[in-house]
Scaffold this active site. Structure first.
Site, PDB file in Angstrom:
ATOM      1  N   GLU A 170       0.819  -1.256   0.145  1.00 46.45           N
ATOM      2  CA  GLU A 170      -0.039  -0.079   0.060  1.00 46.45           C
ATOM      3  C   GLU A 170       0.785   1.171   0.176  1.00 46.45           C
ATOM      4  OE1 GLU A 170       0.532   1.739   2.998  1.00 46.45           O
ATOM      5  OE2 GLU A 170       1.704   0.029   3.781  1.00 46.45           O
ATOM      6  N   GLU A 316       4.613  -0.761   1.436  1.00 45.58           N
ATOM      7  CA  GLU A 316       4.767  -0.960   0.150  1.00 45.58           C
ATOM      8  C   GLU A 316       4.705  -2.363  -0.171  1.00 45.58           C
ATOM      9  OE1 GLU A 316       8.295   0.967  -1.356  1.00 45.58           O
ATOM     10  OE2 GLU A 316       7.541   2.996  -0.322  1.00 45.58           O
TER      11      GLU A 316
END
Length: 349
Positions: A170, A316
C-alpha cells in the site's frame, strides 16, 4: 459485497505431507519454520510437490480524509509523489520486486492527484481520497464494493498469467489510523494500545492522533454501529487502497493462491478480511513483524508467526517481499532434499 467461496484446505493430505517432511534426511523438526511453511504451501496447493509460479505484487495507492486532521507527520502529497517514483523504479518495492522476480502492478485506487498521464499506473480511481471519518463514513458501501471488485479483478489478471503466490502493498499517507481502529474494534484491544507513531510522529503528535481517533470511534458508535455488524467498520474507516487489498486477499484465497502479508496496514486488512471469512487465514503467510506499535499484537490476534523481524516499517509490501526467499527455501526443501532411504542414511529417530 460479493460472496466469496473460500474453503479450508482438505486435511486428508496433511499426514502424507508431514511424513514426507519428517523423512527428509535431517533431524525431525530441525529446519523449524521452513518445515511449517512447506507444510502450509503443500496444504494450500494440495500436493506433495508444491511450486511457486509467476509471483506478483499488487501495490494499491489511495489518500485518506483523516489526514486533514494532522494524524500523520507526512502530508498527503507524498502519496502521489511516491506513486510516480514507483513508475521510475526508484522505490523500495521496485528494488525487491526486481530482486525476487515479482511482476509489479501499481494501482491508483484513490490518490488525490491526477495520475492518468503515467501509463505504468493502472487507473482504478474511485475518488480523490476518502472522506474524513472523523465526521462521516470514509466511503459509501457502493464505493467499498467497487474497491473490493477491483482487487478481485487484479488477482484474476495475475492468476490468468499463472500466478499462484501474490503479495499486496500500500501507499497511502495516514493509513495507520484506520488500521489501528480496526485492530481496536476487531481485537477488542484498548484503542490507545493500537495507535503508533506511523511515519514518525513525536510525543505531542501521537497524543493528538489518539484524541482524534478516539473521537472518530465514538462518533462511529453513535452514528453507525447500531446493528453490531462488524462489516460496518469496513467502509466507515477504510482507505480505497485497503479495501482493494481486502478484495485481493479474499479472491486469492478463493483461487487457492498463497497470500504473502506485509506489515501493519496489510495485516490490518487481513484481520478485517478474516472477520468475514475466517478461512482466508489458511492461505496467509505473514512476511514480517514490523516496528509499528501494535503490529505484534495484531499478528497474535490471528495466531500468526511472522517470518522476519528486521525493524522494518516502510510499507509498500517490502517486508513480505523480503520474506519471499524464505518461502522459496521451504518449497525447495520439500522438493529437493533427499530422504533417509534414498540417501542410505540410518533413520535415527
Amino acid at each position: 459485497m460479493r460472496n466469496f467461496k473460500i474453503e479450508k484446505p482438505d486435511e486428508s493430505l496433511r499426514g502424507a505431507i508431514r511424513e514426507k517432511i519428517d523423512n527428509l534426511n535431517k533431524p525431525k523438526g530441525s529446519l523449524g519454520l521452513l518445515e511449517t511453511l512447506a507444510e502450509q504451501i503443500c496444504m494450500i496447493q494440495q500436493t506433495l510437490t508444491p511450486t511457486l509460479q509467476h509471483p506478483c505484487h499488487l501495490l494499491f495507492g489511495g489518500d485518506h480524509g483523516i489526514e486533514r486532521e494532522g494524524v500523520s507527520v507526512s502530508p498527503r502529497d507524498v502519496t502521489w509523489q511516491q506513486m510516480i517514483n514507483f513508475t521510475h523504479g526508484g522505490g523500495g518495492v521496485n528494488m525487491f520486486c526486481r530482486q525476487h522476480g515479482f511482476t509489479l502492478y501499481i494501482i491508483d485506487m484513490g490518490v488525490d492527484y491526477d495520475l492518468t498521464t503515467y501509463p505504468d499506473i493502472l487507473n482504478r480511481k474511485i475518488a480523490r481520497g476518502t472522506k474524513n471519518f472523523l465526521y462521516e463514513p470514509a466511503m459509501s458501501e457502493a464505493e467499498f464494493n467497487q474497491a473490493i471488485e477491483t482487487g478481485c479483478e487484479l488477482v484474476d489478471l495475475c492468476h490468468q498469467d499463472g500466478c499462484n503466490i501474490i503479495c499486496m502493498g500500500e501507499m497511502g499517507i495516514a493509513n495507520t489510523s484506520p488500521s489501528s481502529i480496526w485492530m481496536h474494534l476487531f481485537g477488542n484491544i484498548p484503542l490507545d494500545e493500537c495507535i503508533g507513531a506511523g511515519a514518525g510522529l513525536n510525543t505531542p503528535g501521537l497524543q493528538h492522533k489518539r484524541i482524534i481517533l478516539r473521537q472518530a470511534v465514538d462518533n462511529f458508535h453513535k452514528l453507525r454501529a447500531q446493528s453490531g455488524n462488524k462489516e460496518e467498520a469496513l467502509p466507515y474507516f477504510a482507505g480505497f487502497e485497503m479495501a482493494g487489498a481486502i478484495g485481493a486477499m479474499l479472491r486469492a484465497a478463493e483461487l487457492k493462491m498463497t497470500v504473502m502479508v506485509d506489515g501493519f496496514i496489510m495485516s490490518a486488512c487481513m484481520l478485517a478480511a478474516s472477520q468475514i471469512y475466517p478461512e482466508v487465514l489458511h492461505y496467509a503467510v505473514f512476511g514480517h513483524c514490523g516496528d509499528e506499535s501494535g503490529h505484534k499484537r495484531m499478528l497474535d490476534l490471528m495466531h500468526a508467526t511472522p517470518i522476519l523481524h528486521l525493524g522494518m516499517r516502510l510499507g509498500e509490501g517490502t517486508g513480505a517481499l523480503c520474506a519471499y526467499p524464505i518461502v522459496e527455501s521451504a518449497v525447495r526443501m520439500v522438493n529437493e532434499m533427499n530422504n533417509f532411504e534414498n540417501a542410505h542414511i540410518t533413520k535415527y529417530f
